[in-house]
Enzyme design. Sequence first.
Site, PDB file in Angstrom:
ATOM      1  N   THR A 330       0.819  -1.208   0.000  1.00  0.00           N
ATOM      2  CA  THR A 330       0.000   0.000   0.000  1.00  0.00           C
ATOM      3  C   THR A 330       0.855   1.261   0.000  1.00  0.00           C
ATOM      4  O   THR A 330       2.064   1.225   0.219  1.00  0.00           O
ATOM      5  CB  THR A 330      -0.936   0.026   1.223  1.00  0.00           C
ATOM      6  OG1 THR A 330      -0.153   0.271   2.400  1.00  0.00           O
ATOM      7  CG2 THR A 330      -1.685  -1.288   1.376  1.00  0.00           C
ATOM      8  N   CYS A 331       0.198   2.395  -0.185  1.00  0.00           N
ATOM      9  CA  CYS A 331       0.911   3.673  -0.182  1.00  0.00           C
ATOM     10  C   CYS A 331       0.938   4.285   1.216  1.00  0.00           C
ATOM     11  O   CYS A 331       1.173   5.492   1.366  1.00  0.00           O
ATOM     12  CB  CYS A 331       0.280   4.642  -1.180  1.00  0.00           C
ATOM     13  SG  CYS A 331      -1.407   5.123  -0.774  1.00  0.00           S
ATOM     14  N   ASP A 332       0.698   3.502   2.238  1.00  0.00           N
ATOM     15  CA  ASP A 332       0.713   3.960   3.622  1.00  0.00           C
ATOM     16  C   ASP A 332       2.052   3.582   4.257  1.00  0.00           C
ATOM     17  O   ASP A 332       2.467   2.422   4.207  1.00  0.00           O
ATOM     18  CB  ASP A 332      -0.445   3.308   4.391  1.00  0.00           C
ATOM     19  CG  ASP A 332      -0.706   3.970   5.728  1.00  0.00           C
ATOM     20  OD1 ASP A 332       0.282   4.379   6.373  1.00  0.00           O
ATOM     21  OD2 ASP A 332      -1.864   4.070   6.129  1.00  0.00           O
ATOM     22  N   ASN A 370      -6.533   0.114  -0.052  1.00  0.00           N
ATOM     23  CA  ASN A 370      -5.816   0.564  -1.238  1.00  0.00           C
ATOM     24  C   ASN A 370      -6.046  -0.342  -2.448  1.00  0.00           C
ATOM     25  O   ASN A 370      -5.331  -0.246  -3.447  1.00  0.00           O
ATOM     26  CB  ASN A 370      -4.317   0.636  -0.952  1.00  0.00           C
ATOM     27  CG  ASN A 370      -3.711   2.015  -1.163  1.00  0.00           C
ATOM     28  OD1 ASN A 370      -2.539   2.220  -0.886  1.00  0.00           O
ATOM     29  ND2 ASN A 370      -4.472   2.963  -1.645  1.00  0.00           N
TER      30      ASN A 370
END
Length: 384
Positions: A330-332, A370
């Site tokens: 994910t982009c987290d 996501n």
Amino acid sequence: MGQHKTVWDNPADIIRHLAPEHPVMVFAPTVLQDRARQFLEGFPGLVTYAVKSNPEEAVIQNLVAAGVRGFDVASPFEIDLIGRLAPNAARHYHNPVRSKSEIAHAVKAGIRAWSVDSRSELEKLFAQVPTEVDGKGVEISPRFKLPVLGAAYDFGSKFGATPELAAELLAEVAQRGYIASLTFHPGTQCTDPIAWESYIRVAKDICDMAGVKAQRLNVGGGFPSHRVVGVEPDLATIFQEIADTATEMFGEDGPALVCEPGRGLCADAYALITRVKGVRDGAHVFLNDGVYGGLAELPIIGNIDRIEVLDPQGNPRGGERAGRVLFGPTCDSVDRLPGEMALPEDIAEGDFVIFHGAGAYSTVTNTRFNGFGAMTQATVMSLS
């Protein structure tokens, strides 16, 4: 070729034939049944499986086939699941805090074993739960807590009465005509047998304070799985410590013993196949699964270092191992495994990383955040 199989030889067989782009949770029923028999033959009492750790129907069915006749249920969903899959099994509703509607659901389902850790919740049970169901007594077990010993995660931060309050609750349960018992949970991934010894000794103190002989003593879950290379859980020693301490404290006529393993039963029957999305500048490894999917609990209780790295043809990577940071897809930035993992220096994009012992608190924590987490499941004859 091979793509129509329903049972594979092992995880490498899946990789060679399918080269899966999404995570695959691999289940070995033989491993699960072997572990179940280890508990059934070694634990000196009733074994009840904590359904929350992995409620997959195949898990329940294989545990029943192995001889498990009790289940720890924590919600109306789990009550109904076990009622459908194992209608003759005991169901222990040991989530200590429930809404009035949840209590009503359980009463209607015929639940006869409850836990409690507060006066307010005990009053709710007294108001709705009969002392008998179908001519059989109903059990209420006060749950108590102690400072955690030897565990990776402390359940006492959320549940459990002090020993003094537990004694008061136990006396009230007995006075109202219910079967009075006790329960505790030593904490997640508890590797130290002394934790159970300490709790059992305090259980005797609680009975003495209450002036009540507990009919059963549920020693909880917390039984460890095999998470670290070279450090296998010593269940036999834990079982023996429980038996010896219970006999020392209560004598031969002590309370019947119950346990409720979750992780200790199901974790090692699974392996999670992930794939490398990229290796950033030779330092950071990005996987197609992470803390929002099947690896959700690793930042809480630590990494599983029983891992294999295979190339796209299913062959082991043989390079020298070095510490790498692992990120999920994910982009987290939270989507990162704790610390570093020792991985082969020649690990590359397209390789597969297999986490062994990933069967607990993994199939039910996949958030699909996501847009990732399209996990599939497969059955294998062996995990090696």
